[in-house]
Design an enzyme around this catalytic site. Sequence first.
Site, PDB file in Angstrom:
ATOM      1  NE  ARG A  18      -3.722  -2.128   2.508  1.00  0.00           N
ATOM      2  CZ  ARG A  18      -4.819  -2.234   1.764  1.00  0.00           C
ATOM      3  NH1 ARG A  18      -5.151  -1.281   0.916  1.00  0.00           N
ATOM      4  NH2 ARG A  18      -5.597  -3.285   1.874  1.00  0.00           N
ATOM      5  CB  SER A  46       2.968   7.545  -2.921  1.00  0.00           C
ATOM      6  OG  SER A  46       2.312   6.296  -2.841  1.00  0.00           O
ATOM      7  CB  THR A 101       0.294  -1.342  -7.249  1.00  0.00           C
ATOM      8  OG1 THR A 101       1.178  -0.591  -8.090  1.00  0.00           O
ATOM      9  CG2 THR A 101      -0.431  -2.374  -8.099  1.00  0.00           C
ATOM     10  CG  ASP A 145      13.759   5.358  -0.143  1.00  0.00           C
ATOM     11  OD1 ASP A 145      14.232   4.244   0.135  1.00  0.00           O
ATOM     12  OD2 ASP A 145      12.853   5.521  -0.973  1.00  0.00           O
ATOM     13  CE  LYS A 188      11.232   7.133  -3.389  1.00  0.00           C
ATOM     14  NZ  LYS A 188      11.051   5.762  -2.911  1.00  0.00           N
TER      15      LYS A 188
END
Lengths: 530, 530
Positions: A220, A224, A228, A281, A313
């Site tokens: 999930r 963002s 999908t 990240d 990114k």
Amino acid sequence: MNPVISVPGQTHDDGVLASGGLNLRAVAIDTYKENVAYLHRDCDVYRAEGFQALSKVEVRANGRKILATLNVTSDPRIVQCHELGLSIDAFAQMGVDQGHPAYISQAEPPVSIAALHRKINGERLGREDFQAIVRDIAEHRYSKIELSAFVVATHQGELDREEVFFLTEAMITTGRRVDWRERLVVDKHCIGGIPGNRTSMLVVPIVAAHGMVCPKTSSRAITSPAGTADTMEVLANVELPFDRLSEIVRDHRACLAWGGTADLSPADDVLISVERPLSLDSPGQMVASILSKKVAAGSSHLVLDIPIGPTAKVRSMPEAQKLRRLFEYVAHRLGLSLDVVITDGRQPIGQGIGPVLEARDVMRVLQNHPLAPQDLRQKSLRLAGRLLECDPDIRGGDGYAIARDILDSGRALEKMRALIEAQGARPFDPERAALGSLSFDVVADRDGVVTGIDNFQIARIAQLAGAPKVKGAGVDLMRKLGESVQVGDVLYRVYAAFQSDLAFARQAADRDTAVRLGSAGEVPGVFVEF
Amino acid sequence: MNPVISVPGQTHDDGVLASGGLNLRAVAIDTYKENVAYLHRDCDVYRAEGFQALSKVEVRANGRKILATLNVTSDPRIVQCHELGLSIDAFAQMGVDQGHPAYISQAEPPVSIAALHRKINGERLGREDFQAIVRDIAEHRYSKIELSAFVVATHQGELDREEVFFLTEAMITTGRRVDWRERLVVDKHCIGGIPGNRTSMLVVPIVAAHGMVCPKTSSRAITSPAGTADTMEVLANVELPFDRLSEIVRDHRACLAWGGTADLSPADDVLISVERPLSLDSPGQMVASILSKKVAAGSSHLVLDIPIGPTAKVRSMPEAQKLRRLFEYVAHRLGLSLDVVITDGRQPIGQGIGPVLEARDVMRVLQNHPLAPQDLRQKSLRLAGRLLECDPDIRGGDGYAIARDILDSGRALEKMRALIEAQGARPFDPERAALGSLSFDVVADRDGVVTGIDNFQIARIAQLAGAPKVKGAGVDLMRKLGESVQVGDVLYRVYAAFQSDLAFARQAADRDTAVRLGSAGEVPGVFVEF
């Protein structure tokens, strides 16, 4: 085809003193993935064991053990002296009824803390160190503080590529692992950061229609406005037990489901709970997270999408190439066949941002609808083409045309409908779907050309409007990069279901619309190789 | 003498949407310094504001604002739909009764997060960055995750010395600051790590007997079996309101109290909540923590003790010299006169480890008792001598002899008795004190010479036995470095008040006694300059 799941052995030791029994009680507090145990201040056990508030304790009942953070209360309505309270998730993990006898003891400090300290001090760690750290993380032996320390120390210390391999390998060995008993199991993945980028929902039906096995499990949304799984959930049920997923894959060669139930790479799920609030990240963590899940899910071939753009990114070609090499090195050591595709990440893909809007775009492409977003169609065909070329019977360079034939002929739509039916369809009409009933338009404040769409800011506006929690919330983009606008033209429309969400989104859009207007010469170029 | 306290201005802004009012309710859960707010899942406000479990919220009532972590519950016994629950500490901060109307809203992300990210990425930060970060930390705007990230990023990124100065300065400006309105205000401090090292309780009465102002506020134990405040508390009350402390200092030139009530360097108190569980104590953070508190407490002159030894915080002379230079640089920029003394940290100081045992040792030295530990006496005299030499009327080199005269003459004991009386004496007989009623001996398993005592392990055994929470628990050392023992001789005795504590301590001592036996040639040498 009968997939086999292997589960790693339990590795607890038992060198702690145990206390007398208490009665287990569910405490209806949602502590969001953190196990919390509640003891009454006057409980005999509390005194005898020398517990401290916020220390880690081990709770045992019914042959199971969990670690939890201790909160101490003096309110008998929460727990009484003979009771041991557990937060909702923690209670569920024990698998017993209220009142079941339970035992609590001091948790031993995680054995891997010495290795963590060496990493904090900038040392290189070995294979065994990563195994120990990742095992402790997967077994919830690390506190949030220790998790953050690991994430920051491995971010800043820039793991070398062999360390990234060790970390990835450790993440795989601590979780379940699926073996589909197929020679070729394909998957695609994007490193993220581009709103509306729902190519998986097109690539999967295309390659499955060709007959490839593509059991796609997705997350999930983490940071963002839609993942999908969130978008597929508009069309079909995505939370399926593993046995049912296996049946669907056996019957249809594919699925489009949520991966959270499969317990693949559990350490990664724990680390995300810290990486998300820190918005960290790093390359090493990204590679370990993505590749560990793919290998654990049983993939043999992976096409990986790395978008480049000023607000993606990855912001330059040298950076993308460096990341590509790291992915390739680790994939090679893991025996995973990897094909990296560097793509255009200058702006969102498609028109809609948010689950319902993105599902609409996907269905329009599958239906060859006149309003189907061409960028989403082209990108999906390219990625599907690369994946098709994993088939030894397809010649390099032929994949794109085969993918296009499958899409244009309606075979991809047919496959998607079969998957929706198999997973459990939800009523959805892409042209009349349940968009939020509230909306506002953001318009051009002057004539000009769209020279930039800030991926991060447009995603934030969609999130504030309620996406992905509110499926029908989000942003519908009317203009894309390079298009001319006149003052007053609608740039995008924001949908929400609640007044307060609409107000938050409007506030953010007022501060920064995310869309830049200028002259045609200012549109940034594409740095992309396909 | 009337000390003046300055309090920094409030710096909140008000740019968030506010919700309707709820009734405040105390939720009797001890969450250990973390403010937690509880909302019912069905509360209208919860839905309207789009809150998420574990997000930071701002709670306002009675003109006050606090930040808290949101927990969501479905149990009306914890909070009902119209209520806003607050954990014990958080409720107390609002200063209102149960049921008082309160407002909750989304907390804006801390403004300094961008600076934190730059530090995580290895950049150098400026003065304004540290001011912003430290202000957000002091106002509890950072989550535990963000705090850990800051601690690890500044640990590993090794702040340069100007950054350490900026950090220290920011810690001072965000807290209260005392001005004693005296030309000379002296203090001493040790960087820690040596059990039994209770020199403050000797240095303070000696220099105060000489007439120097020495308002000593100490911490409780953070990672050790006893802090000065824990040990002094065996003899006298140490939790005094600031006004009463001022009176005592005016009347007696000194005090020996707990510093926690003074709200000096509040950011440091928050950072400790993360540094302690991580056992991180980097040079930069150590310097900022110590010097900010000293300057905020109004000291003009400081003698700082840096012990060196194989199991001390500092393990070599070059490391000690590097740390000394950092302390001196920052102290100079702050206008604090600093004298660093590098001392012998090869083993514990004195004989007892734990509050009652250490109080006994201190009183024995003050009373010139035949069993007084000579190492504690000598070290205290040396440090007191250095502090006395801050008096412009005392010649360099004369301090030690003057300190010895004050101690031998009984004037230091007299001053200590006056301080105990003023703070509120507790009944204490050092020779018959309330030691834990349970004990066991650890004996030599062979003939030999004591070649090492592991500071860390012996402290851990004392802690497991219950120190400092259980005042009478701890370790009484019978043998020190270089002494000969025969098999069966008692090396040390462990005292505890509870069976389970005794068992934990015994388990640890069985694993590692902390005392090494060998030959006389193996005793490590001293690397100390006085």
